[in-house]
Design a protein around this motif. Structure first.
Motif, short mmCIF file in Angstrom:
data_model
loop_
_atom_site.label_atom_id
_atom_site.label_comp_id
_atom_site.label_asym_id
_atom_site.label_seq_id
_atom_site.Cartn_x
_atom_site.Cartn_y
_atom_site.Cartn_z
N ASN A 220 1.63 6.35 -7.08
CA ASN A 220 0.53 7.20 -7.54
C ASN A 220 0.94 8.67 -7.52
O ASN A 220 0.61 9.44 -8.43
CB ASN A 220 -0.72 6.98 -6.68
N ASN A 221 1.68 9.07 -6.48
CA ASN A 221 2.20 10.44 -6.43
C ASN A 221 3.19 10.67 -7.57
O ASN A 221 3.19 11.73 -8.21
CB ASN A 221 2.89 10.70 -5.09
N GLU B 116 0.95 4.03 -3.02
CA GLU B 116 0.68 5.45 -2.78
C GLU B 116 1.83 6.30 -3.30
O GLU B 116 1.61 7.35 -3.92
CB GLU B 116 0.48 5.69 -1.28
N LYS C 257 0.83 -1.20 0.00
CA LYS C 257 0.00 0.00 0.00
C LYS C 257 0.87 1.26 0.00
O LYS C 257 0.60 2.22 -0.74
CB LYS C 257 -0.92 -0.01 1.23
N LYS C 258 1.93 1.21 0.80
CA LYS C 258 2.84 2.35 0.87
C LYS C 258 3.51 2.59 -0.47
O LYS C 258 3.62 3.74 -0.94
CB LYS C 258 3.88 2.09 1.96
#
Length: 442
Positions: A75-76, A72, A68-69
């Motif tokens: 995605n950034n 994220e 998940k980290k």
């Protein structure tokens, strides 16, 4: 070097330290005794104690958090660098960039003679900028195999000094480099390439002399078994190596590689077949491709006279013929193709209708529809000769039991390449003699 003395089957009181613990089950009694010796209390098979199970299950939740980290963070990255993110998505899917072939151009008619290893180098420099995921190197043989990506950086620790190092290519000197210096360790080189292919996002390639392919067989075999996209380049492909002698002159290696299931082997006849071979290798996503290149210079065939090198994609194609209903078919690969063409023309001048088939890849040819294969090698024409500077075994597949094979039956020798070709019968005269003998018999 760290040496550790271990005991195979440790804990099995009657079988530990013996070959019995290696290749067969321990058996119920020995297994029970082993459990007792190791203080393993569970009676049921494959039982995992609850505390062990709980401990290892923590890896699942930890992995989900890490994933998940990472997602994220990516995605950034995608928002800030959409083009780079799209490129990452593309290479991880195994897709090639649009228009990558536009970097390639055919070697023009009239080009000077060039070794296929050198032609391969030219092709690699052309596609490297369009295929950033192409990365690899050689077993300490960059200046011989010519399989470097010039200016694309050396994959090295930036803390390592460059002084005295061999085969540097220029550019970055850090972990962004695309040229890997594997060292003289062919087995490890092949294994590393397999690992990179399994990870994805990289099209790995390796390179060494063909005679050293034997050192790489286990990882190459696994690459074929797993259907991995990897390119294995081998140069110095025959007795044409010359004075290095029989230790460096491959004889049986090409045929050995052809026997590996799902391995595509290509031995091009000239620079343009080499260009086509690299196209095939880059686009082959179902298994590894082995490219076999010459050390010695070869003529760049005049494609206004001979068939287009695009026939390489079919594995074998009619390169030239004096008539559409030939009396004899000459089949050749690699450096022996130009020799065979000369013999064919002399036969044709003497009134023998002759066809020359360039057969760079058995595997690709055998995948073609029956109609195509029969068109290239008509079943009714049994007068066939295969010419390849390698072991003869296997060519019966194409020439039949009544055909002739001009190939190697022994190891090579130490002498200049042209001298060895004459000594071992790879001459225009020997090909003509074999053809006339076949036709006389029929």
């Amino acid at each position: 070097m760290i040496c550790i003395a271990s005991t195979i089957g440790y804990g099995a009181p009657c079988k530990q330290g013996s070959c019995d613990a290696h290749g067969s089950p321990l058996g119920a009694d020995e297994l029970q005794k082993a459990k007792e010796a190791l203080c393993w209390l569970a009676d049921s098979p494959f039982s995992v104690p609850e505390n062990v199970y709980t401990f290892f299950r923590k890896a699942v939740s930890r992995g989900k958090k890490d994933e998940k980290k990472w997602q994220e963070s990516f995605n950034n990255f995608r928002q800030n660098e959409p083009a780079l993110a799209a490129g990452f998505d593309r290479i991880m899917k195994g897709d090639l960039s649009d228009g990558w072939e536009s970097a390639l151009s055919e070697f023009p008619n009239g080009s000077k003679d060039v070794a296929t290893r050198k032609a391969g180098e030219i092709v690699m420099q052309s596609i490297a900028g369009k295929i950033p995921e192409l990365a690899g190197g050689s077993a300490d043989l960059n200046p011989s195999c010519f399989t470097w990506l010039k200016g694309m950086g050396d994959f090295q620790s930036p803390k390592l000094s460059k002084e005295g190092l061999h085969g540097m290519v220029g550019g970055a000197w850090d972990y962004s480099g695309r040229n890997i210096h594997f060292g003289v360790r062919e087995h490890a080189m092949g294994s590393i390439a397999v690992g990179m292919a399994l990870h994805g996002g990289i099209i790995p390639y390796t390179a060494t002399f063909l005679t050293f392919a034997d050192y790489m067989r286990p990882p190459m075999r696994l690459a074929a078994m797993m259907g991995l996209r990897a390119v294995f380049v081998f140069t110095h492909d025959s007795i044409g190596v010359g004075e290095d002698g029989p230790t460096h002159q491959p004889v049986e290696q090409i045929m050995n590689l052809r026997q590996v299931p799902n391995m595509t082997v290509i031995r091009p006849a000239d620079a343009n077949e080499t260009l086509e071979a690299w196209k095939i290798a880059i686009t082959n996503i179902k298994g590894p491709t082995t490219l076999i290149f010459s050390r010695q210079n070869l003529p760049v065939l005049d494609r206004s006279v001979y068939a287009s090198a695009s026939g390489t994609k079919q594995g074998g194609y009619v390169l030239w013929e004096s008539a559409s209903d030939p009396d004899v078919i000459l089949i050749a690969t690699g450096s022996e193709v130009s020799l065979t063409l000369t013999a064919a023309r002399k036969l044709a001048e003497a009134g023998t209708k002759t066809r020359v088939v360039s057969m760079p890849s058995w595997e690709l040819f055998d995948r073609q529809p029956r109609d195509y294969r029969d068109k290239v090698l008509p079943p009714q024409i049994s007068a066939r000769i295969a010419v390849e500077a390698g072991i003869k075994l296997g060519w019966e597949h194409y020439v039949g039991l009544n055909g002739k094979i001009i190939g190697m039956e022994t190891f090579g020798a130490s002498a200049p390449g042209p001298v060895l070709y004459e000594k071992f019968g790879f001459t225009v005269e020997k090909i003509i003699e074999a053809a006339r003998d076949l036709l006389h018999r029929s």
